[in-house]
Design a protein around this motif. Sequence first.
Motif, PDB file in Angstrom:
ATOM      1  N   ARG A 131       1.731  -0.411   2.654  1.00 36.55           N
ATOM      2  CA  ARG A 131       2.770  -0.882   1.724  1.00 36.55           C
ATOM      3  C   ARG A 131       3.950  -1.493   2.490  1.00 36.55           C
ATOM      4  N   SER A 135       5.063  -5.494   2.393  1.00 38.83           N
ATOM      5  CA  SER A 135       6.220  -5.570   1.497  1.00 38.83           C
ATOM      6  C   SER A 135       6.902  -6.937   1.513  1.00 38.83           C
ATOM      7  N   CYS A 139       3.356 -11.256  -4.317  1.00 39.87           N
ATOM      8  CA  CYS A 139       2.185 -11.436  -5.176  1.00 39.87           C
ATOM      9  C   CYS A 139       2.681 -11.401  -6.612  1.00 39.87           C
ATOM     10  N   HIS A 144      -1.559  -5.664  -6.523  1.00 34.14           N
ATOM     11  CA  HIS A 144      -1.097  -4.862  -5.394  1.00 34.14           C
ATOM     12  C   HIS A 144      -1.978  -3.651  -5.110  1.00 34.14           C
TER      13      HIS A 144
END
Length: 162
Positions: A131, A135, A139, A144
């Motif tokens: 993550r 980051s 998107c 995700h």
Amino acid sequence: MTEAFVQVNQVRHALTETTRRTNLLQLLRNDLQLNGPKYGCGLGECGSCTVWVDGVAARACVIPAHGVAGRSITTLEGLPALHAQAGQLHPVQQAFVDAQAAQCGYCLNGMVMMAAALLARNPNPSEADVRRELSGNLCRCGTHLEIIQAVLLAAERMGQPT
């Protein structure tokens, strides 16, 4: 004046006067016809243009083409050649396919390139590591969760003996 070169996906290319006035993304897409890196924001903020410069993830839209003279560039198209099994997708690319981690696909280049860079540095990342690494890649489609699953799947597969 000495002619400048750049190595892209293991192929050497001359930097002409024209390409010396452009950014790396323009060189890759317009001159070399490589469509993996995408034009997104043009400001280095969205990640869709991510490539590797000497193995480090970088935003091609903000790097002058002449700034990579003598360096090695890897694009999405060049990732499979870095994998030991010729003719196959890089494990990260295959995991994205298997996890159905793309919807529109526009962010895919940046996500794959950043994920592969992460796994090259950290072959056993946590979900938090993934993550954090992704980051800075935007998107808009909402895939995700599948993207994170794809990166963890690739890590698992790359850690297994072949």
